[in-house]
Design an enzyme around this catalytic site. Structure first.
Site, PDB file in Angstrom:
ATOM      1  N   GLU A   1      29.591  35.602  36.770  1.00 38.04           N
ATOM      2  CA  GLU A   1      29.828  35.557  38.223  1.00 38.04           C
ATOM      3  C   GLU A   1      28.505  35.660  38.966  1.00 38.04           C
ATOM      4  O   GLU A   1      27.602  36.383  38.515  1.00 38.04           O
ATOM      5  CB  GLU A   1      30.736  36.727  38.635  1.00 38.04           C
ATOM      6  CG  GLU A   1      32.125  36.631  38.023  1.00 38.04           C
ATOM      7  CD  GLU A   1      33.038  37.804  38.405  1.00 38.04           C
ATOM      8  OE1 GLU A   1      32.627  38.663  39.206  1.00 38.04           O
ATOM      9  OE2 GLU A   1      34.170  37.843  37.896  1.00 38.04           O
TER      10      GLU A   1
ATOM     11  N   HIS B   1      36.398  36.951  42.883  1.00 45.74           N
ATOM     12  CA  HIS B   1      36.545  38.376  42.511  1.00 45.74           C
ATOM     13  C   HIS B   1      36.887  39.235  43.744  1.00 45.74           C
ATOM     14  O   HIS B   1      36.227  40.237  44.024  1.00 45.74           O
ATOM     15  CB  HIS B   1      35.253  38.893  41.847  1.00 45.74           C
ATOM     16  CG  HIS B   1      35.505  40.088  40.953  1.00 45.74           C
ATOM     17  ND1 HIS B   1      34.836  40.302  39.781  1.00 45.74           N
ATOM     18  CD2 HIS B   1      36.360  41.140  41.075  1.00 45.74           C
ATOM     19  CE1 HIS B   1      35.251  41.426  39.226  1.00 45.74           C
ATOM     20  NE2 HIS B   1      36.184  41.950  39.996  1.00 45.74           N
TER      21      HIS B   1
HETATM   22  P1  NAI Z   1      44.256  50.850  33.793  1.00 45.91           P
HETATM   23  O1  NAI Z   1      43.301  51.498  32.854  1.00 45.91           O
HETATM   24  O2  NAI Z   1      45.023  51.678  34.726  1.00 45.91           O
HETATM   25  O3  NAI Z   1      45.306  49.971  32.930  1.00 45.91           O
HETATM   26  C1  NAI Z   1      44.941  49.176  31.838  1.00 45.91           C
HETATM   27  C2  NAI Z   1      46.142  49.102  30.888  1.00 45.91           C
HETATM   28  O4  NAI Z   1      45.843  48.172  29.848  1.00 45.91           O
HETATM   29  C3  NAI Z   1      46.456  50.433  30.219  1.00 45.91           C
HETATM   30  O5  NAI Z   1      47.826  50.723  30.351  1.00 45.91           O
HETATM   31  C4  NAI Z   1      46.073  50.203  28.765  1.00 45.91           C
HETATM   32  O6  NAI Z   1      46.860  50.942  27.845  1.00 45.91           O
HETATM   33  C5  NAI Z   1      46.319  48.710  28.619  1.00 45.91           C
HETATM   34  N1  NAI Z   1      45.596  48.089  27.520  1.00 45.91           N
HETATM   35  C6  NAI Z   1      44.377  48.381  27.021  1.00 45.91           C
HETATM   36  N2  NAI Z   1      44.067  47.542  26.005  1.00 45.91           N
HETATM   37  C7  NAI Z   1      45.107  46.707  25.877  1.00 45.91           C
HETATM   38  C8  NAI Z   1      45.381  45.630  24.996  1.00 45.91           C
HETATM   39  N3  NAI Z   1      44.505  45.249  24.057  1.00 45.91           N
HETATM   40  N4  NAI Z   1      46.574  44.989  25.127  1.00 45.91           N
HETATM   41  C9  NAI Z   1      47.471  45.384  26.081  1.00 45.91           C
HETATM   42  N5  NAI Z   1      47.267  46.398  26.931  1.00 45.91           N
HETATM   43  C10 NAI Z   1      46.102  47.049  26.822  1.00 45.91           C
HETATM   44  O7  NAI Z   1      43.408  49.740  34.553  1.00 45.91           O
HETATM   45  P2  NAI Z   1      43.709  49.116  35.992  1.00 45.91           P
HETATM   46  O8  NAI Z   1      43.148  49.982  37.053  1.00 45.91           O
HETATM   47  O9  NAI Z   1      45.127  48.717  36.046  1.00 45.91           O
HETATM   48  O10 NAI Z   1      42.766  47.799  35.929  1.00 45.91           O
HETATM   49  C11 NAI Z   1      43.102  46.712  35.092  1.00 45.91           C
HETATM   50  C12 NAI Z   1      42.002  45.675  35.133  1.00 45.91           C
HETATM   51  O11 NAI Z   1      41.827  45.195  36.463  1.00 45.91           O
HETATM   52  C13 NAI Z   1      40.626  46.146  34.684  1.00 45.91           C
HETATM   53  O12 NAI Z   1      40.071  45.163  33.831  1.00 45.91           O
HETATM   54  C14 NAI Z   1      39.810  46.206  35.952  1.00 45.91           C
HETATM   55  O13 NAI Z   1      38.437  45.954  35.715  1.00 45.91           O
HETATM   56  C15 NAI Z   1      40.435  45.059  36.734  1.00 45.91           C
HETATM   57  N6  NAI Z   1      40.232  45.145  38.198  1.00 45.91           N
HETATM   58  C16 NAI Z   1      39.970  43.972  38.874  1.00 45.91           C
HETATM   59  C17 NAI Z   1      39.763  43.984  40.231  1.00 45.91           C
HETATM   60  C18 NAI Z   1      39.526  42.705  40.966  1.00 45.91           C
HETATM   61  O14 NAI Z   1      38.914  42.741  42.050  1.00 45.91           O
HETATM   62  N7  NAI Z   1      39.982  41.589  40.473  1.00 45.91           N
HETATM   63  C19 NAI Z   1      39.742  45.248  40.998  1.00 45.91           C
HETATM   64  C20 NAI Z   1      40.129  46.404  40.216  1.00 45.91           C
HETATM   65  C21 NAI Z   1      40.325  46.340  38.859  1.00 45.91           C
END
Ligand code: NAI
Length: 401
Positions: free
Chosen positions: A261, A284
């Site tokens: 990015e 993003h």
């Molecule tokens: P979180 O940590 O609350 O949830 C992540 C979930 O994924 C957890 O339940 C975990 O057990 C699960 N997980 C981990 N490895 C896995 C796998 N191999 N297969 C299936 N499930 C798996 O994280 P949150 O806050 O929900 O964020 C999720 C994603 O969103 C992150 O990658 C974060 O960087 C991204 N994000 C993107 C934003 C954007 O502007 N587009 C802003 C905020 C977050």
């Protein structure tokens, strides 16, 4: 007790200043990110600093400002701070990892509807003077199945919103997660791919999630299904996604995050998906809303306040977690020490020898440091503070109330 001074840099939302000032702190706001030289000059005046992503709290800055009580990162990431150096100096660092959760979930829902109705494409045609009023290939999302990969903060919010629109929700997570509403956890990712009209990815960036979606997984998805990725760019192999779209297997995709990015708005963006039909590309912006900025201002200033006033380190990214309720009639003493044999017994010997009565005590440790919170009678706190401070293993000792 003297009023603590907090410097807030980089145009942090005014709500942070309001919150800190109303809790008795002196707050100064600056709009820019001071460089290392300026930080070294100005920081000695302050007890705490709030930054966003551009102010670099390097090892040198931290080491030269060991007096800082805490660093608040008014953003999601904390790479701009040398966390290890901060910990060794007894400085907890706070951030706001989930302030933008709802914003991301709403973008995902907007994208699901946009894809199903080809909104981006129809809008582009209309701008170009082309009138394409056909219903062909446009669908309601009601009754469709959305498959959520990663049922954490964001995934579970998407679940709630999707269900409210009449969608069926299935999800896959490596952990057993409590379903919200009528959502159902599936045991295999393949089961999710085969049964979903929309697949949305909400996993963290980990070695196991790198290239998680390749041509194999895409081929398991239903013909005409849509893929949404607002997690991390490394999760999807973009060339495979492009092939799947161009072959007509996938019906469309919405991508907010990319393997590479631009570092700023001034740099040009390029992606193999540019120009591919029914593809929504966003820069993003999943978490980029005014509300998320307000939430970040509120959440981080609250963490900073709770640490400065009550010693609560809960939510800190580099510190053992302690959150002991404040007792009105006690004084609270905080001690951060190197976690080495004898450190705690030396402190307890001082307390025992003084005859002080302990109203409450909590110790939390990691491999390097121990964080001790002790509530004692107000008349005993100062003497204990000065004795404990003298211990060779003590990094910092102070009274907060
Ligand atoms: P979180 O940590 O609350 O949830 C992540 C979930 O994924 C957890 O339940 C975990 O057990 C699960 N997980 C981990 N490895 C896995 C796998 N191999 N297969 C299936 N499930 C798996 O994280 P949150 O806050 O929900 O964020 C999720 C994603 O969103 C992150 O990658 C974060 O960087 C991204 N994000 C993107 C934003 C954007 O502007 N587009 C802003 C905020 C977050």
């Amino acid at each position: 007790m003297k009023k603590l001074k907090v410097l807030l840099c980089e145009n942090i939302h005014p709500m942070a200043k309001e919150n800190l000032e109303s809790n008795g702190f002196d707050v100064e706001l600056i709009t820019y990110a001071p460089d290392e030289k300026e930080l070294l000059e100005i920081l000695p005046k302050y007890d705490a600093i709030g930054i966003r992503s551009k102010t670099k709290m390097t090892e040198k800055v931290v080491q030269n400002n060991k007096h800082l009580l805490t660093i608040g990162c008014f953003c999601i990431g904390t790479n701009q701070v040398n966390l290890e150096a901060a910990k060794k100096c007894g400085i907890p660092v706070f951030n706001a990892p989930h302030s933008n959760t709802r914003s991301v979930a709403e973008l995902v829902i907007a994208e699901a509807i946009s894809l199903a109705r080809q909104i981006a494409q129809r809008s582009m045609y209309a701008h170009q003077g082309r009138w394409d009023k056909s219903a062909l290939g446009s669908f309601e999302v009601r009754t469709k199945t959305i498959g959520i990969v990663g049922y954490g903060h964001i995934g579970s919010q998407v679940s709630v919103l999707a269900e409210a629109m009449g969608m069926k929700v299935i999800y896959f997570d490596v952990l057993k997660k409590l379903p919200l509403g009528n959502a159902t956890q599936v045991g295999e990712m393949e089961e999710l791919f085969r049964n979903s009209d929309f697949v949305t990815l909400h996993v963290p960036e980990l070695p196991e999630t790198k290239n998680m979606i390749t041509k194999k997984e895409l081929s398991q998805m239903k013909k005409g299904a849509y893929l949404i990725n607002a997690s991390r760019g490394s999760v999807v192999v973009i060339e495979d996604l492009k092939d799947s779209l161009e072959s007509g297997h996938l019906g469309g995709c919405a991508i907010d995050v990319f393997p590479s990015e631009p570092a700023s708005n001034k740099e040009e963006f390029s992606s193999p998906l540019q120009g591919v039909s029914n593809v929504i590309l966003t820069p993003h912006i999943g978490g980029s809303t005014e509300e998320a900025q307000v939430n970040i201002g509120g959440e981080v200033s609250e963490s900073v306040k709770r640490f400065l006033k009550a010693g609560s380190s809960s939510g800190s990214v580099n510190f053992p977690q302690v959150d002991l309720p404040v007792k009105g009639d006690s004084s609270r003493l905080l001690n951060i020490h190197r976690n080495e044999p004898g450190a705690l017994s030396a402190i307890n010997t001082i307390i025992a020898d003084s005859g002080a009565n302990i109203d409450g005590q909590y110790l939390s440790t990691d491999n390097e440091i121990g964080y001790l919170v002790v509530d004692v009678h107000a008349s005993e706190a100062q003497k204990l503070e000065s004795e404990i401070k003298k211990l060779e293993k003590s990094i910092r000792t102070r009274i907060v109330s």
